[in-house]
Write a protein that holds these residues in place. Structure first.
Motif, mmCIF file in Angstrom:
data_model
loop_
_atom_site.group_PDB
_atom_site.id
_atom_site.type_symbol
_atom_site.label_atom_id
_atom_site.label_comp_id
_atom_site.label_asym_id
_atom_site.label_seq_id
_atom_site.Cartn_x
_atom_site.Cartn_y
_atom_site.Cartn_z
ATOM 1 N N TYR A 127 0.838 -1.201 0.000
ATOM 2 C CA TYR A 127 0.000 0.000 0.000
ATOM 3 C C TYR A 127 0.873 1.252 0.000
ATOM 4 C CZ TYR A 127 -3.638 3.341 1.223
ATOM 5 O OH TYR A 127 -4.500 4.413 1.216
ATOM 6 N N THR A 128 0.533 2.197 -0.873
ATOM 7 C CA THR A 128 1.181 3.505 -0.909
ATOM 8 C C THR A 128 0.096 4.580 -0.919
ATOM 9 O OG1 THR A 128 1.215 3.759 -3.325
ATOM 10 C CG2 THR A 128 3.032 2.501 -2.317
ATOM 11 N N ASP A 129 0.518 5.818 -0.857
ATOM 12 C CA ASP A 129 -0.452 6.918 -0.891
ATOM 13 C C ASP A 129 -1.223 6.969 -2.212
ATOM 14 O OD1 ASP A 129 0.426 7.586 1.590
ATOM 15 O OD2 ASP A 129 1.601 9.327 0.970
ATOM 16 N N ASP A 130 -0.709 6.279 -3.231
ATOM 17 C CA ASP A 130 -1.353 6.304 -4.553
ATOM 18 C C ASP A 130 -2.259 5.103 -4.798
ATOM 19 O OD1 ASP A 130 0.030 8.678 -5.247
ATOM 20 O OD2 ASP A 130 1.800 7.500 -5.809
ATOM 21 N N THR A 131 -2.269 4.144 -3.884
ATOM 22 C CA THR A 131 -2.988 2.890 -4.133
ATOM 23 C C THR A 131 -4.473 3.108 -4.393
ATOM 24 O OG1 THR A 131 -1.411 1.594 -2.844
ATOM 25 C CG2 THR A 131 -3.603 0.646 -3.149
ATOM 26 N N LEU A 132 -5.113 3.947 -3.604
ATOM 27 C CA LEU A 132 -6.555 4.164 -3.778
ATOM 28 C C LEU A 132 -6.864 4.750 -5.146
ATOM 29 C CD1 LEU A 132 -7.385 5.511 -0.216
ATOM 30 C CD2 LEU A 132 -8.270 3.413 -1.226
ATOM 31 N N GLU A 133 -6.038 5.665 -5.599
ATOM 32 C CA GLU A 133 -6.255 6.248 -6.925
ATOM 33 C C GLU A 133 -5.974 5.227 -8.018
ATOM 34 O OE1 GLU A 133 -7.606 8.897 -7.824
ATOM 35 O OE2 GLU A 133 -7.678 10.081 -5.987
ATOM 36 N N GLU A 134 -4.932 4.421 -7.827
ATOM 37 C CA GLU A 134 -4.615 3.394 -8.822
ATOM 38 C C GLU A 134 -5.751 2.389 -8.960
ATOM 39 O OE1 GLU A 134 -1.014 1.853 -7.282
ATOM 40 O OE2 GLU A 134 0.228 3.521 -8.002
ATOM 41 N N LEU A 135 -6.391 2.080 -7.854
ATOM 42 C CA LEU A 135 -7.526 1.154 -7.890
ATOM 43 C C LEU A 135 -8.833 1.853 -8.264
ATOM 44 C CD1 LEU A 135 -6.802 -0.974 -4.674
ATOM 45 C CD2 LEU A 135 -6.477 -1.667 -7.058
ATOM 46 N N LEU B 218 -8.076 2.741 7.220
ATOM 47 C CA LEU B 218 -7.901 3.897 8.099
ATOM 48 C C LEU B 218 -6.818 3.653 9.141
ATOM 49 C CD1 LEU B 218 -11.606 4.994 8.711
ATOM 50 C CD2 LEU B 218 -9.869 6.227 7.399
ATOM 51 N N TYR B 219 -6.640 2.410 9.536
ATOM 52 C CA TYR B 219 -5.616 2.110 10.534
ATOM 53 C C TYR B 219 -4.213 2.209 9.943
ATOM 54 C CZ TYR B 219 -3.100 -0.168 14.307
ATOM 55 O OH TYR B 219 -2.224 -0.426 15.326
ATOM 56 N N HIS B 220 -4.063 1.793 8.683
ATOM 57 C CA HIS B 220 -2.726 1.699 8.098
ATOM 58 C C HIS B 220 -2.339 2.885 7.214
ATOM 59 C CE1 HIS B 220 -3.460 -2.582 9.115
ATOM 60 N NE2 HIS B 220 -2.160 -2.621 9.288
ATOM 61 N N ALA B 221 -3.311 3.583 6.672
ATOM 62 C CA ALA B 221 -3.004 4.582 5.648
ATOM 63 C C ALA B 221 -2.625 5.928 6.242
ATOM 64 C CB ALA B 221 -4.203 4.749 4.715
ATOM 65 N N ALA B 222 -1.895 6.702 5.451
ATOM 66 C CA ALA B 222 -1.572 8.081 5.810
ATOM 67 C C ALA B 222 -2.733 8.976 5.399
ATOM 68 C CB ALA B 222 -0.296 8.517 5.106
ATOM 69 N N PRO B 223 -2.891 10.129 6.051
ATOM 70 C CA PRO B 223 -3.995 11.028 5.692
ATOM 71 C C PRO B 223 -3.757 11.694 4.345
ATOM 72 C CG PRO B 223 -2.588 12.035 7.374
ATOM 73 C CD PRO B 223 -2.108 10.635 7.195
ATOM 74 N N THR B 224 -4.550 11.313 3.351
ATOM 75 C CA THR B 224 -4.431 11.871 2.001
ATOM 76 C C THR B 224 -5.821 12.236 1.491
ATOM 77 O OG1 THR B 224 -4.646 9.687 0.973
ATOM 78 C CG2 THR B 224 -2.407 10.440 1.506
ATOM 79 N N PRO B 225 -5.911 13.095 0.471
ATOM 80 C CA PRO B 225 -7.221 13.415 -0.114
ATOM 81 C C PRO B 225 -7.948 12.184 -0.640
ATOM 82 C CG PRO B 225 -5.582 15.031 -0.808
ATOM 83 C CD PRO B 225 -4.836 13.942 -0.082
ATOM 84 N N SER B 226 -7.219 11.256 -1.235
ATOM 85 C CA SER B 226 -7.872 10.058 -1.770
ATOM 86 C C SER B 226 -8.439 9.185 -0.650
ATOM 87 C CB SER B 226 -6.896 9.245 -2.631
ATOM 88 O OG SER B 226 -5.775 8.841 -1.871
ATOM 89 N N LEU B 227 -7.754 9.135 0.486
ATOM 90 C CA LEU B 227 -8.286 8.371 1.619
ATOM 91 C C LEU B 227 -9.577 9.004 2.118
ATOM 92 C CD1 LEU B 227 -8.072 6.131 3.735
ATOM 93 C CD2 LEU B 227 -6.644 7.650 5.112
#
Length: 749
Positions: free
Chosen positions: A137-145, A169-178
């Motif tokens: 998982y990276t900060d771009d994963t949600l957008e890639e999916l 929410l437990y593992h991810a960094a706070p990003t606009p995509s999250l």
């Protein structure tokens, strides 16, 4: 008969292929399907299985070619059916792999399933979970999916969706995509209670453990669009906005919450939130004063009514509900009496709740002469924090032959914090509490009790409700408060550690804790790390020959009456300027000071508002720009006072009656100074004017402060530690004597 034999043969070779698949013998299984295709090329299901087997052998291109070939001549409706069949084959195998915890293979299969059928939202969500499981998982994963967009207008099992959301929410960094992903999930889950169970802990974690109050606020706002009157979420939202320095929004949310509830404990908490926001901004003095008066009245009502059946969460919020009264007036007997009553009420409820759950921490008198006393330190501040900077010497100089040290780190920060890591290394036994929820107080209290701690030292007082909840359960036979704030007023606290100066002689009359006075000072440090200064007078358009006054305190401490005194000093010292620094709302604090300056006949052109420094080391270095530091009242500086004295800068302080109004007094005294100590408002102004106009006096004080680093109690951490250790041993001796006396009386009866 022929047909039956053919079916049996078909079943036989497919069973053999399944066995080869289970044995990871993909080549043999693929050979069987190739033979089947030669015999019956029109049967599309053989191609789906053959492609899967090629994929499992790492032949991805060949697998895709096999599937595309099988679909190449189909009509649109046929192709749609075939895609669904292939998707089911891939889905089945992916689930089998997940059951075997073969997540890498499952992830690869699901990637191809996404290419075959991109709209299968369940598969995309599973891919998201697998990427976290495999640390992909990276900060771009949600957008890639394409997940934020993919959730629009779909139907999905809400329980599964919440599980995925909680994991991310437990593992991810706070990003606009999250945030977009969370918003999409919220819109698809009708069960607001279930949403609350997932979102609220996550928001709290982002605000505290991940230090992202703004993101936490956005997450809560997303929920409130669907449940706008949630008292619980509004309370946290106000706190998050405050932590993100959005004070006006914090106040507005607090006011809305106040109007939405008539339940007294929650009414008090709402008022507490409003007061916190007003003081944090720093410039809303008159408004804050009115809310403080209302707050005191609400607390009096609570003490009079003693409501029963109050939820444990509401009790927790009451623990620090009187915290801000100390900033308004220097009348310790008045507010401490109320504080003691509120905390006694809270403790009764906390202990009752624990008893209902079968928790009652009894203390047996263990070894009469233990080789080493077990000392536990309980705090959320053993990290980059004012308390963290000041408590270091005690931990560093502790005699490990006489004391066994336990550290209980509340709200442990997962991100890199060098000072927190330093503290962790000072303890022989460390407990890191990262997440907080219902029952956390019982869990930690049980751990302290099982560790058989002799003396538990509280560094937080009422600055953290969880600390109070733990201490109220009395997990250690001796409990004492030191450093973090004033005493809490909890009956379960035995001692409050002070010195001859920081509390007046009459203080024991209104303290529920026994006051232990160390012989010289209740705090000492060996010094501070100082960086390279970045602030110059020319940057602030201040002449080199001007006199520079400085006040470096957060907005909470900006009492209107004290600011008026500071303006009077400024008015009487020609060619002088006033630097104002500290956490607050820039617009409101600037207006606040400008209005008072105008009232006192001082041009606002002589005021300078400083931003935060890049680091605490640079902050200390930049203090050197000041000729004189003007302290706040009725809440003095503490860390800021020590830093100014270490930088050898003269300081003017107004001494009062309460602990918060005597910090600078004891520090100046223990640095060997009487200059700058004022007992009245007039003396405060006189000292400010005198220090501002007498360069020789300033130089004399600076010289005294320089010499004091070699001689004064304030800068002797080792001597201070020995005095604290003597106090610990006396506390333990008193406990043993009292316990033995009680045991003898019990035996006689």
């Amino acid at each position: 008969m022929t047909s039956t034999n053919s079916t049996e043969a078909l079943t036989s070779w497919q069973l053999q292929a399944s066995q080869y698949l289970a044995q990871a013998n993909y080549a043999q299984a693929a050979q069987l399907y190739e033979q089947a295709i030669e015999s019956n090329p029109e049967e599309r299901s053989y191609y789906w299985q053959l492609g899967l087997l090629l994929l499992l052998q790492g032949e991805e291109a060949e697998a895709q070619t096999t599937w595309l070939f099988a679909m190449s001549e189909g009509e649109p409706d046929q192709v749609e059916q075939w895609v669904a069949e292939l998707a089911q084959v891939l889905q089945t195998e992916a689930e089998r792999r997940e059951a075997l915890t073969d997540y890498s293979t499952a992830w690869a299969i699901r990637q191809h399933l996404r290419e075959v059928s991109p709209n299968l939202i369940y598969n995309v969500l599973q891919l998201l979970q697998l990427s976290i499981e495999l640390d992909l998982y990276t900060d771009d994963t949600l957008e890639e999916l394409e997940l934020p967009q993919s959730l629009q207008g779909v139907e999905v099992n809400s329980e599964f969706l919440l599980h995925v959301l909680e994991t991310v929410l437990y593992h991810a960094a706070p990003t606009p995509s999250l945030l977009k992903f969370a918003e999409g999930c919220i819109s698809l889950v009708p069960d607001t209670h279930a949403l609350m169970q997932v979102l609220l802990p996550a928001a709290i974690r982002f605000a505290h453990s991940k230090m992202s109050g703004a993101f936490a606020a956005d997450l809560v706002e997303a929920y409130l669009r669907f449940d706008p009157d949630s008292i619980e979420f509004l309370g946290h939202l106000s706190l998050f906005y405050h932590n993100a320095k959005q004070y006006d929004r914090s106040i507005q949310v607090g006011e809305r919450r106040y109007e939405l509830t008539n339940y007294l404990p929650e009414k008090i908490f709402s008022n507490h939130l409003i007061l916190r926001g007003l003081l944090g901004a720093g410039g809303y003095w008159q408004e804050a004063l009115k809310i403080a008066e209302r707050h005191e009245s609400l607390l009096q009502t609570l003490v009079e009514q003693q409501p029963t059946d109050v939820h444990s969460v509401s009790i927790s919020r009451l623990l620090n509900s009187s915290y801000y009264l100390v900033y308004f007036y220097d009348q310790p007997q008045r507010w401490r009496t109320l504080e003691n009553q509120v905390l006694e009420y809270c403790q009764k409820n906390i202990q009752l709740n624990a008893a209902n759950k079968g928790r009652n921490y009894q203390h047996s008198i263990r070894d009469r002469a233990p080789k080493r006393l077990k000392i536990g330190y309980l705090s959320h501040c053993m990290a980059t924090h004012s308390v963290g900077w000041l408590a270091r010497c005690l931990l560093q100089h502790h005699d490990r032959d006489r004391f066994e040290l336990y550290g209980y780190f509340l709200s442990y920060r997962k991100f890199h914090d060098p000072l927190q890591e330093w503290y962790v290394n000072q303890f022989e036994h460390v407990h890191k509490i990262e997440t907080v929820g219902l029952g956390t107080n019982l869990m930690i209290a049980t751990q302290i009790h099982e560790d058989e701690i002799d003396i538990l030292i509280d560094l937080d007082s009422i600055t953290l409700d969880l600390t109070c909840e733990i201490l109220a359960l009395k997990p250690a036979p001796v409990q004492a408060t030191w450093l973090g704030w004033d005493a809490s007023g909890l009956p379960a606290i035995d001692y409050f550690i002070a010195d001859p100066y920081v509390l007046p002689d009459s203080a024991q009359d209104y303290y529920s804790e026994k006051i232990v006075r160390l012989p010289q000072t209740y705090i000492a440090v060996d010094g501070f790390e100082v960086g390279i200064p970045t602030l110059r007078r020319e940057h602030l358009e201040i002449p080199n020959d001007a006199i520079v006054f400085l006040s470096a305190q957060r907005g909470y401490k900006r009492h209107r009456d004290t600011v008026k005194l500071q303006m009077r000093i400024l008015k009487q010292v020609p060619n002088s300027y006033f630097l104002i620094k500290g956490l607050s709302d820039q617009e409101s604090i600037s207006k606040f000071f400008a209005e008072i300056a105008e009232e006192e006949g001082v041009s606002s052109d002589r005021l300078r508002f400083l931003p935060d420094d890049p680091s605490v080391e640079i902050h200390r270095a930049n203090l050197a720009i000041a000729d004189v530091v003007l302290d706040t009242f009725p809440y003095n500086g503490a860390t800021t006072t020590l830093e100014a004295l270490w930088m050898e800068i003269p300081l003017v302080t107004r001494v009062g009656e309460q602990f918060a109004a005597r910090n600078s007094y004891t520090m100046l005294t223990n640095a060997g100074l009487t200059e700058g100590i004022a007992w009245t408002d007039d003396e405060y102004v006189n000292w400010g004017v005198r220090l501002g106009t007498d360069a020789a006096l300033r130089q004399q004080i600076a010289w005294k402060l320089k010499r004091s680093k070699q001689t004064a109690p304030l800068w002797n951490g080792k001597q201070f530690t020995r005095e604290m250790e003597k106090a610990y041993e006396q506390m333990w001796a008193t406990y043993l004597a009292t316990s033995e006396s009680s045991a003898e009386l019990s035996e006689r009866s």
